[in-house]
Design a protein around this motif. Structure first.
Motif, PDB file in Angstrom:
ATOM      1  N   UNK A  32       2.959   9.428 -11.109  1.00  0.00           N
ATOM      2  CA  UNK A  32       4.234   9.570 -11.804  1.00  0.00           C
ATOM      3  C   UNK A  32       5.452   9.259 -10.940  1.00  0.00           C
ATOM      4  N   UNK A  33       5.332   9.480  -9.621  1.00  0.00           N
ATOM      5  CA  UNK A  33       6.511   9.348  -8.759  1.00  0.00           C
ATOM      6  C   UNK A  33       6.397   8.175  -7.789  1.00  0.00           C
ATOM      7  N   UNK A  34       5.264   8.090  -7.079  1.00  0.00           N
ATOM      8  CA  UNK A  34       5.138   7.090  -6.017  1.00  0.00           C
ATOM      9  C   UNK A  34       4.719   5.709  -6.509  1.00  0.00           C
ATOM     10  N   UNK A  35       4.310   5.581  -7.766  1.00  0.00           N
ATOM     11  CA  UNK A  35       3.763   4.310  -8.241  1.00  0.00           C
ATOM     12  C   UNK A  35       4.774   3.165  -8.189  1.00  0.00           C
ATOM     13  N   UNK A  36       6.042   3.495  -8.241  1.00  0.00           N
ATOM     14  CA  UNK A  36       7.077   2.451  -8.240  1.00  0.00           C
ATOM     15  C   UNK A  36       7.718   2.246  -6.868  1.00  0.00           C
ATOM     16  N   UNK A  37       7.173   2.917  -5.853  1.00  0.00           N
ATOM     17  CA  UNK A  37       7.691   2.729  -4.504  1.00  0.00           C
ATOM     18  C   UNK A  37       6.862   1.689  -3.760  1.00  0.00           C
ATOM     19  N   UNK A  38       7.509   0.926  -2.871  1.00  0.00           N
ATOM     20  CA  UNK A  38       6.814  -0.098  -2.096  1.00  0.00           C
ATOM     21  C   UNK A  38       5.831   0.537  -1.114  1.00  0.00           C
ATOM     22  N   UNK A  39       4.672  -0.123  -0.986  1.00  0.00           N
ATOM     23  CA  UNK A  39       3.691   0.288   0.019  1.00  0.00           C
ATOM     24  C   UNK A  39       4.250  -0.090   1.391  1.00  0.00           C
ATOM     25  N   UNK A  40       4.193   0.813   2.385  1.00  0.00           N
ATOM     26  CA  UNK A  40       4.715   0.483   3.718  1.00  0.00           C
ATOM     27  C   UNK A  40       4.098  -0.813   4.261  1.00  0.00           C
ATOM     28  N   UNK A  41       4.961  -1.734   4.713  1.00  0.00           N
ATOM     29  CA  UNK A  41       4.500  -2.999   5.282  1.00  0.00           C
ATOM     30  C   UNK A  41       4.138  -4.047   4.263  1.00  0.00           C
ATOM     31  N   UNK A  42       4.362  -3.773   2.973  1.00  0.00           N
ATOM     32  CA  UNK A  42       4.026  -4.746   1.930  1.00  0.00           C
ATOM     33  C   UNK A  42       5.234  -4.950   1.014  1.00  0.00           C
ATOM     34  N   UNK A  43       5.169  -6.025   0.245  1.00  0.00           N
ATOM     35  CA  UNK A  43       6.285  -6.345  -0.649  1.00  0.00           C
ATOM     36  C   UNK A  43       6.037  -5.846  -2.062  1.00  0.00           C
ATOM     37  N   UNK A  44       4.962  -5.049  -2.267  1.00  0.00           N
ATOM     38  CA  UNK A  44       4.582  -4.607  -3.599  1.00  0.00           C
ATOM     39  C   UNK A  44       4.608  -3.083  -3.711  1.00  0.00           C
ATOM     40  N   UNK A  45       4.758  -2.590  -4.954  1.00  0.00           N
ATOM     41  CA  UNK A  45       4.680  -1.157  -5.217  1.00  0.00           C
ATOM     42  C   UNK A  45       3.222  -0.739  -5.277  1.00  0.00           C
ATOM     43  N   UNK A  46       2.977   0.572  -5.307  1.00  0.00           N
ATOM     44  CA  UNK A  46       1.596   1.059  -5.385  1.00  0.00           C
ATOM     45  C   UNK A  46       0.914   0.603  -6.669  1.00  0.00           C
ATOM     46  N   UNK A  47       1.662   0.632  -7.769  1.00  0.00           N
ATOM     47  CA  UNK A  47       1.085   0.203  -9.038  1.00  0.00           C
ATOM     48  C   UNK A  47       0.694  -1.268  -8.978  1.00  0.00           C
ATOM     49  N   UNK A  48       1.555  -2.074  -8.348  1.00  0.00           N
ATOM     50  CA  UNK A  48       1.233  -3.505  -8.232  1.00  0.00           C
ATOM     51  C   UNK A  48       0.040  -3.713  -7.310  1.00  0.00           C
ATOM     52  N   UNK A  49      -0.024  -2.934  -6.221  1.00  0.00           N
ATOM     53  CA  UNK A  49      -1.140  -3.077  -5.289  1.00  0.00           C
ATOM     54  C   UNK A  49      -2.465  -2.726  -5.962  1.00  0.00           C
ATOM     55  N   UNK A  50      -2.451  -1.709  -6.820  1.00  0.00           N
ATOM     56  CA  UNK A  50      -3.680  -1.335  -7.532  1.00  0.00           C
ATOM     57  C   UNK A  50      -4.161  -2.485  -8.402  1.00  0.00           C
ATOM     58  N   UNK A  51      -3.199  -3.183  -9.023  1.00  0.00           N
ATOM     59  CA  UNK A  51      -3.562  -4.317  -9.865  1.00  0.00           C
ATOM     60  C   UNK A  51      -4.027  -5.490  -9.028  1.00  0.00           C
ATOM     61  N   UNK A  52      -3.312  -5.724  -7.906  1.00  0.00           N
ATOM     62  CA  UNK A  52      -3.648  -6.861  -7.050  1.00  0.00           C
ATOM     63  C   UNK A  52      -5.026  -6.702  -6.443  1.00  0.00           C
ATOM     64  N   UNK A  53      -5.418  -5.475  -6.144  1.00  0.00           N
ATOM     65  CA  UNK A  53      -6.734  -5.256  -5.554  1.00  0.00           C
ATOM     66  C   UNK A  53      -7.860  -5.682  -6.479  1.00  0.00           C
ATOM     67  N   UNK A  54      -7.556  -5.856  -7.757  1.00  0.00           N
ATOM     68  CA  UNK A  54      -8.573  -6.347  -8.684  1.00  0.00           C
ATOM     69  C   UNK A  54      -8.335  -7.810  -9.015  1.00  0.00           C
ATOM     70  N   UNK A  55      -7.540  -8.471  -8.165  1.00  0.00           N
ATOM     71  CA  UNK A  55      -7.233  -9.885  -8.374  1.00  0.00           C
ATOM     72  C   UNK A  55      -7.709 -10.705  -7.188  1.00  0.00           C
ATOM     73  N   UNK A  56      -7.946 -11.985  -7.450  1.00  0.00           N
ATOM     74  CA  UNK A  56      -8.175 -12.966  -6.398  1.00  0.00           C
ATOM     75  C   UNK A  56      -7.136 -14.048  -6.606  1.00  0.00           C
ATOM     76  N   UNK A  57      -6.226 -14.179  -5.623  1.00  0.00           N
ATOM     77  CA  UNK A  57      -5.117 -15.104  -5.807  1.00  0.00           C
ATOM     78  C   UNK A  57      -5.121 -16.187  -4.736  1.00  0.00           C
ATOM     79  N   UNK A  58      -4.415 -17.273  -5.033  1.00  0.00           N
ATOM     80  CA  UNK A  58      -4.191 -18.304  -4.031  1.00  0.00           C
ATOM     81  C   UNK A  58      -2.736 -18.747  -4.126  1.00  0.00           C
TER      82      UNK A  58
END
Length: 594
Positions: A32-58
């Protein structure tokens, strides 16, 4: 005892319940609170990182700014079509066989090579070109063929390649290397391995070129890395209408490539060629050898050094300065006669191979590059007069275009690393022997090929020194101009030489070709004029020569000023610089349709 055991069970349950409660609270806090904050050292929020971890990108485009030539042809950041492979939902078995056979043909590989490379693919793959890790560039027709196969796990996609993978003489462009960890944290692109300019324009323009984000294509995968059924390929972009920026140079890409080819074919191992627009002073080509590959830099090899900006001993090319100094001081005239016996008689000085020129005028002495004539002038001149003439002609100082408080930089210097060269290594000497050696372009004198070409432009403008420009405009992504970078002058504080002296020297440079050391150039498509130079030097204790030829053409209505410097050659070798100068002007003539 039974009561004691029961009590321990109760306490254990209470502690366990407390731990579960803390965990539930923590999960709720994260959701509820931390999902919209950036992960330390990354350009994405926690919610985005959770989604990205299930992605393969190039990454298809790093978002770095582009560099173009004067006509808009790409120099760095060209977009090409390439074949992109992704993890598969499931293989269709034999059904895919005929399509893969056709795909292998398009990619120029065997069916077996293609099959083994993509079988069980867990990470996206840009199909590499033969013998390289760089993506294979497809033609428009090949890209259409890939799309027509309708294989769900392979697409033809636009890819922004920084360089074309070929060795070139564009050291002024520079190259990229990995950012330091500290700089990477500040990078706006979000790339895992961000790159930064390390030399040339890539470094000078780094604040403008680094961009604001990258473009990537991605697919949803399961925990084993297999593509999720029904998931489509999606593209994620920064969506910024202003970035990346486009930087337009004054370079003519076709001319640059043509001269690189001529220099290699001429057997030139070390040196540089500079071509300037004689009217504006703009750099149309700047070639440095040995060639370098910006994708494979060897720090100890030195190929990435731009020799067009590095000072070298010029030899008799410097006699232009000596003649200008003597004429400006009124110490001689074009008609004054000298006598050359082959030996000057002092300072162990002679004409090459002891050649006796006999009685000749100053103009004739310039044409045949007689050391006796210029040694005589040097004894009349002071060191201060020689130095002042050199500075007035744009030597012994930086002359590349620069501007203060431009494009967010306190001082924008596109040709950073330019060496000023020198006339004397210490205080201006009163020793006549030192002046004599200096007057013929030996001893301490050095100049860059850029300065040498600009010296010709200065004469063509009656003594007015221009600042050679390599950048002309910076534009936003939408085409709107961010800033024009107009040409400007680079006057010396000591003043300029006169128009009359400039005209005299230009006419003598024509005499060099018609009657003097440049007679082999009489057969060029355009009539040309110039001055040759051969400087003695030492490399690791071995005698070597620097060969020079600088000049302009067409002689009757000049359009280009060219300098050729072939460095560190065998003293007995032919004068490659003169031959290459003629070939370059034939190329210029052909490209101009004349």
């Amino acid at each position: 005892m039974h009561k004691y055991i029961k009590k321990r069970i109760v306490w254990s349950l209470l502690i366990l319940s407390a731990l579960v409660g803390v965990l539930i609270i923590r999960l709720a806090w994260v959701q509820l609170v931390l999902k919209d904050r950036n992960v330390p050292g990354a350009a994405y929020t926690m919610a985005q990182m959770a989604e990205i971890q299930s992605e393969r990108e190039m990454v298809l485009d790093s978002g770095r700014g582009r560099l173009y030539d004067r006509s808009g042809k790409p120099l760095a950041g060209e977009t090409v079509w390439t074949a992109a492979f992704f993890p598969q939902e499931e293989r269709k078995g034999a059904a895919d066989g005929p399509k893969l056979q056709r795909l292998a043909t398009v990619l120029g590989v065997t069916y077996g090579e293609l099959e083994s490379r993509i079988s069980g693919l867990k990470e996206p793959l840009l199909w590499p070109s033969a013998g390289s890790r760089k993506p294979l560039a497809l033609t428009q027709d090949q890209a259409e063929q890939v799309e027509q196969l309708e294989l769900g796990y392979v697409r033809a996609l636009p890819f922004a390649r920084r360089y074309d993978g070929a060795a070139s003489g564009r050291q002024w462009l520079g190259y990229l290397s990995e950012m330091s960890p500290a700089a990477a944290k500040q990078s706006p692109t979000g790339l895992r391995v961000p790159l930064a300019g390390t030399a040339g324009l890539e470094k000078t323009l780094e604040p403008l070129l680094q961009g604001v984000g990258h473009t990537e294509v991605f697919a949803q995968v399961d925990a084993r890395g297999n593509r999720l059924p029904g998931s489509e390929l999606k593209v994620r972009t920064p969506g910024n209408p202003y970035y990346p920026l486009s930087v337009y140079t004054t370079i003519d890409k076709e001319l640059q490539e043509g001269i690189e080819k001529l220099a290699v074919e001429a057997g030139m191992k070390e040196g540089a060629v500079v071509v300037l627009d004689s009217r504006s002073g703009d750099i149309e080509a700047m070639v440095s050898l040995p060639l370098y590959d910006p994708d494979h830099i060897s720090p100890e090899g030195g190929e990435w050094n731009n020799r067009a900006l590095q000072a070298a001993i010029p030899g008799s090319v410097f006699k232009i300065v000596t003649a200008a100094a003597a004429l400006e001081a009124g110490l001689t005239s074009p008609e004054e006669r000298f006598f050359c016996s082959g030996e000057f008689g002092r300072y162990h000085l002679s004409c090459p191979h002891g050649k006796q020129h006999g009685s000749l005028t100053l103009a004739q002495g310039f044409a045949v590059s007689c050391n006796t004539v210029f040694a005589t002038l040097a004894e009349r001149l002071s060191g201060a007069q020689l130095q002042a003439s050199a500075l007035a002609l744009g030597l012994g100082r930086d002359i590349g275009w620069q501007a203060a408080d431009t494009l967010g930089q306190p001082l924008l210097r596109p040709l950073a690393g330019e060496q000023p060269g020198r006339i004397f290594s210490t205080l201006v000497p009163d020793d006549a022997g030192a002046r004599v050696q200096t007057a013929i372009g030996q001893r301490d004198v050095t100049m860059t090929p850029l300065q040498a070409a600009n010296l010709v432009v200065t004469l063509l403008h009656g003594g007015e020194v221009r600042a050679p420009r390599i950048l002309q405009r910076v534009a936003f992504r939408n085409g709107q101009t961010l800033q024009e970078l107009p040409a400007h002058l680079a006057p010396a504080s000591a003043g300029a030489i006169s128009r009359g002296t400039s005209q005299a020297l230009l006419s003598w440079m024509r005499l060099v070709v018609t009657e003097g050391t440049g007679k082999r150039l009489r057969s060029t498509q355009w009539p040309v004029a110039g001055k040759s130079g051969t400087a003695q030097t030492m490399v690791k204790g071995v005698p070597r020569n620097n060969q020079w030829f600088i000049g302009y053409g067409p002689a009757d209505h000049p359009r280009y000023a060219v300098s050729v410097a072939v460095e560190n050659v065998d003293p007995e070798s032919e004068h490659t610089a003169t031959r290459l100068f003629g070939q370059i002007f034939d190329l210029l003539s052909a490209s101009s349709g004349a």
